[in-house]
Design a protein around this motif. Structure first.
Motif, PDB file in Angstrom:
ATOM      1  N   THR A  62      37.739  34.606  45.361  1.00 61.58           N
ATOM      2  CA  THR A  62      36.176  34.910  44.881  1.00 61.58           C
ATOM      3  C   THR A  62      35.445  33.447  44.439  1.00 61.58           C
ATOM      4  OG1 THR A  62      34.843  36.391  44.177  1.00 61.58           O
ATOM      5  CG2 THR A  62      35.944  35.507  42.557  1.00 61.58           C
ATOM      6  N   HIS A  63      36.058  32.589  43.810  1.00 58.63           N
ATOM      7  CA  HIS A  63      35.743  31.401  43.167  1.00 58.63           C
ATOM      8  C   HIS A  63      35.479  30.217  44.206  1.00 58.63           C
ATOM      9  CE1 HIS A  63      35.490  32.899  39.244  1.00 58.63           C
ATOM     10  NE2 HIS A  63      37.017  33.246  39.400  1.00 58.63           N
ATOM     11  N   TYR A  67      37.448  25.545  41.790  1.00 61.93           N
ATOM     12  CA  TYR A  67      37.767  26.510  40.633  1.00 61.93           C
ATOM     13  C   TYR A  67      39.336  26.405  40.490  1.00 61.93           C
ATOM     14  CZ  TYR A  67      37.143  30.404  37.335  1.00 61.93           C
ATOM     15  OH  TYR A  67      36.910  31.018  36.255  1.00 61.93           O
ATOM     16  N   GLU A 101      35.563  40.999  45.435  1.00 62.52           N
ATOM     17  CA  GLU A 101      37.087  41.199  45.035  1.00 62.52           C
ATOM     18  C   GLU A 101      37.629  42.684  45.194  1.00 62.52           C
ATOM     19  OE1 GLU A 101      36.795  39.598  40.973  1.00 62.52           O
ATOM     20  OE2 GLU A 101      38.741  38.392  41.675  1.00 62.52           O
ATOM     21  N   ARG A 117      44.066  36.433  45.403  1.00 65.50           N
ATOM     22  CA  ARG A 117      43.996  36.231  43.907  1.00 65.50           C
ATOM     23  C   ARG A 117      42.799  36.934  43.561  1.00 65.50           C
ATOM     24  NH1 ARG A 117      40.854  35.854  40.156  1.00 65.50           N
ATOM     25  NH2 ARG A 117      39.574  34.617  41.639  1.00 65.50           N
ATOM     26  N   SER A 119      41.184  39.515  39.968  1.00 66.91           N
ATOM     27  CA  SER A 119      41.329  39.603  38.190  1.00 66.91           C
ATOM     28  C   SER A 119      42.161  41.004  37.957  1.00 66.91           C
ATOM     29  CB  SER A 119      39.992  39.862  37.775  1.00 66.91           C
ATOM     30  OG  SER A 119      40.035  40.154  36.642  1.00 66.91           O
ATOM     31  N   ARG A 177      37.766  35.630  27.639  1.00 66.47           N
ATOM     32  CA  ARG A 177      36.275  35.862  28.058  1.00 66.47           C
ATOM     33  C   ARG A 177      35.294  36.067  26.704  1.00 66.47           C
ATOM     34  NH1 ARG A 177      36.364  38.227  33.522  1.00 66.47           N
ATOM     35  NH2 ARG A 177      34.312  39.098  33.422  1.00 66.47           N
ATOM     36  N   ARG A 197      26.697  42.939  31.679  1.00 65.93           N
ATOM     37  CA  ARG A 197      27.289  43.069  32.957  1.00 65.93           C
ATOM     38  C   ARG A 197      28.896  43.082  32.758  1.00 65.93           C
ATOM     39  NH1 ARG A 197      31.755  40.229  35.902  1.00 65.93           N
ATOM     40  NH2 ARG A 197      31.973  41.624  37.852  1.00 65.93           N
ATOM     41  N   ILE A 199      33.210  43.923  34.709  1.00 66.14           N
ATOM     42  CA  ILE A 199      34.104  44.032  35.732  1.00 66.14           C
ATOM     43  C   ILE A 199      34.211  45.485  35.939  1.00 66.14           C
ATOM     44  CG2 ILE A 199      36.248  43.865  36.799  1.00 66.14           C
ATOM     45  CD1 ILE A 199      36.500  41.118  35.672  1.00 66.14           C
ATOM     46  N   TYR A 220      30.831  40.666  40.966  1.00 60.70           N
ATOM     47  CA  TYR A 220      30.458  39.463  40.398  1.00 60.70           C
ATOM     48  C   TYR A 220      29.484  38.363  41.064  1.00 60.70           C
ATOM     49  CZ  TYR A 220      32.006  34.293  38.689  1.00 60.70           C
ATOM     50  OH  TYR A 220      32.270  33.346  38.116  1.00 60.70           O
ATOM     51  N   ASN A 237      32.259  36.331  30.293  1.00 63.89           N
ATOM     52  CA  ASN A 237      33.151  35.580  31.163  1.00 63.89           C
ATOM     53  C   ASN A 237      33.884  34.357  30.521  1.00 63.89           C
ATOM     54  OD1 ASN A 237      34.761  35.023  33.599  1.00 63.89           O
ATOM     55  ND2 ASN A 237      33.359  36.237  34.685  1.00 63.89           N
ATOM     56  N   ASN A 238      34.715  33.684  31.216  1.00 62.47           N
ATOM     57  CA  ASN A 238      35.166  32.605  30.531  1.00 62.47           C
ATOM     58  C   ASN A 238      34.215  31.111  30.814  1.00 62.47           C
ATOM     59  OD1 ASN A 238      36.020  32.024  33.253  1.00 62.47           O
ATOM     60  ND2 ASN A 238      37.493  33.197  32.918  1.00 62.47           N
ATOM     61  N   SER A 241      33.999  30.158  34.518  1.00 57.45           N
ATOM     62  CA  SER A 241      33.182  31.134  35.557  1.00 57.45           C
ATOM     63  C   SER A 241      31.745  30.903  35.199  1.00 57.45           C
ATOM     64  CB  SER A 241      33.504  32.585  35.427  1.00 57.45           C
ATOM     65  OG  SER A 241      34.660  32.875  35.884  1.00 57.45           O
ATOM     66  N   GLU A 264      44.896  36.840  35.921  1.00 52.54           N
ATOM     67  CA  GLU A 264      44.598  36.890  37.419  1.00 52.54           C
ATOM     68  C   GLU A 264      45.840  36.938  38.051  1.00 52.54           C
ATOM     69  OE1 GLU A 264      41.366  36.510  37.818  1.00 52.54           O
ATOM     70  OE2 GLU A 264      40.665  34.853  36.613  1.00 52.54           O
TER      71      GLU A 264
HETATM   72  C1  GTR Z   1      36.477  35.904  36.804  1.00 55.54           C
HETATM   73  C2  GTR Z   1      37.754  35.976  37.448  1.00 55.54           C
HETATM   74  C3  GTR Z   1      37.238  36.647  38.736  1.00 55.54           C
HETATM   75  C4  GTR Z   1      36.244  37.940  38.735  1.00 55.54           C
HETATM   76  C5  GTR Z   1      35.118  37.331  37.452  1.00 55.54           C
HETATM   77  C6  GTR Z   1      34.156  38.583  37.375  1.00 55.54           C
HETATM   78  O1  GTR Z   1      36.836  35.408  35.388  1.00 55.54           O
HETATM   79  O2  GTR Z   1      38.469  34.985  37.581  1.00 55.54           O
HETATM   80  O3  GTR Z   1      38.389  37.194  39.595  1.00 55.54           O
HETATM   81  O4  GTR Z   1      36.851  39.143  38.248  1.00 55.54           O
HETATM   82  O5  GTR Z   1      35.705  37.054  36.465  1.00 55.54           O
HETATM   83  O6  GTR Z   1      33.992  38.894  36.091  1.00 55.54           O
HETATM   84  O7  GTR Z   1      34.039  39.591  38.138  1.00 55.54           O
END
Ligand code: GTR
Length: 352
Positions: A62-63, A67, A101, A117, A119, A177, A197, A199, A220, A237-238, A241, A264
């Motif tokens: 997704t990234h 990344y 995803e 890959r 989450s 996160r 928001r 996941i 996402y 999120n981290n 992201s 992940e």
């Molecule tokens: C990120 C993760 C992604 C996705 C995303 C999210 O940290 O790497 O796979 O899940 O968060 O918040 O949707």
């Protein structure tokens, strides 16, 4: 005479059609090295080896291309190629080119996409066991998380994915996160009632409820525009992201509580896995394992870099100094899930 010419014409047309159909090959991506006899590497291979099939697989990510999980995927693909002398090629498709995803995981279950890959937050919707990683504050640090993931319990959880038509190959580092919002928030009180928001999984919604936050599950890829248009007040999120998705541009207040470390997972469809022989499975499994140290290093580098970048861009970063009230607020959710995840939670506790 005309009749014979006509018949000959018919026979030739049928032959042409059969030839065309054979050339199309029904889209099967498996080819034998004999078919690749123009490839100089293959022509020099010993007779026994040249009989092994060649494959081209797809890996969905997704990234963005730079990344750290994408870099981990690329390293994995390179190692597989090297170890199989070029027979197994895995093409990495970053930036959600193959879909969001959740949709990708559905495709992986069918074998239409071979690798991804993803989450474990998403996997929780497919395999209940993975919901445990969405429980908050269960890992104290990166080291604690890896102690657990590399241990027996963490590895057997990875194997449980097979019940959901996926084979877990390895975990990757997810960082931690925290929350970010369009308006300034400096503590839990400010977050109450905000639309945040998350996941898409049930555990996330219950946690946010417990914190008094209005959980808004969505994909996402929809977060940026939803922040921009005010459909949501924030997300979580981290740093990587937050930076890479450019969410910091529209939600410049980052409140560091580190509520989750959601590993992940690199995985392969069991449809694909079941087609491979023991040797090829070992190559893939080893490559996945070997790519992880590299991914963790890249993670640590990019995490620092993205924190610096968002600070430079003007984000206001607030550290939560007393996390106790947050932990107390979510305790009932953790207690509720103890019935499902008791053994895993004990193993996580023991990995401290
Ligand atoms: C990120 C993760 C992604 C996705 C995303 C999210 O940290 O790497 O796979 O899940 O968060 O918040 O949707």
């Amino acid at each position: 005479m005309n009749k014979y010419v006509k018949m000959l014409g018919c026979v030739l047309s049928v032959l042409l059609l059969v030839g065309l159909l054979a050339a199309c090959g029904g889209g099967d991506q498996q080819t034998t090295s004999e078919n690749n006899s123009n490839d100089s590497e293959n022509t020099e291979a010993p007779a026994e080896e040249s009989k092994k099939p060649s494959y081209t697989f797809r890996l969905a990510e997704t990234h963005a291309p730079d990344y750290p999980t994408t870099l981990g995927d690329i390293k994995f693909a390179e190692l597989v190629k090297e170890k199989s002398d070029g027979r197994i090629q895995i093409d990495v498709f970053p930036s959600a080119q193959l879909g969001e995803e959740k949709a990708v995981v559905e495709q992986v279950q069918l074998g239409a996409i071979e690798f991804t890959r993803v989450s474990s937050g998403i996997l929780a919707g497919f395999n209940k066991d993975f919901g445990v990683f969405s429980l908050p504050y269960i890992f104290e640090s990166q080291e604690h998380m890896w102690n657990y993931l590399n241990g027996e319990n963490g590895q057997s959880l990875l194997s449980s994915l097979e019940d959901s038509k996926m084979k877990g190959l390895a975990y990757m580092d997810p960082g931690s996160r925290s929350f970010y919002t369009k308006e300034l928030v400096t503590g839990l009180e400010d977050l109450k009632g905000k639309k945040i928001r998350v996941i898409q999984n049930e555990v996330n919604v219950e946690i946010m409820d417990a914190l008094g936050i209005n959980a808004t599950p969505m994909a996402y890829g929809e977060v940026y525009s939803s922040l921009q248009t005010g459909v949501i007040d924030g997300a979580e999120n981290n740093y990587p992201s937050y930076y890479s998705s450019k969410h910091y541009e529209v939600a410049p207040y980052y409140l560091v509580d580190r509520h989750q470390r959601v590993p992940e997972v690199l995985l392969v469809s069991t449809v694909t896995w079941n087609k491979l022989d023991e040797e090829d499975r070992a190559i893939i499994q080893e490559a996945a394992q070997e790519a992880i140290d590299y991914q963790i290093n890249e993670w640590n580098r990019y995490e620092k870099e993205s924190e610096e970048k968002v600070r430079e861009a003007g984000s206001t970063i607030t550290e939560v100094d007393d996390i106790k009230p947050w932990q107390e607020a979510v305790e009932p959710v953790i207690e509720k899930y103890r019935a499902d995840y008791g053994e895993v939670l004990d193993a996580i506790e023991a990995a401290k």
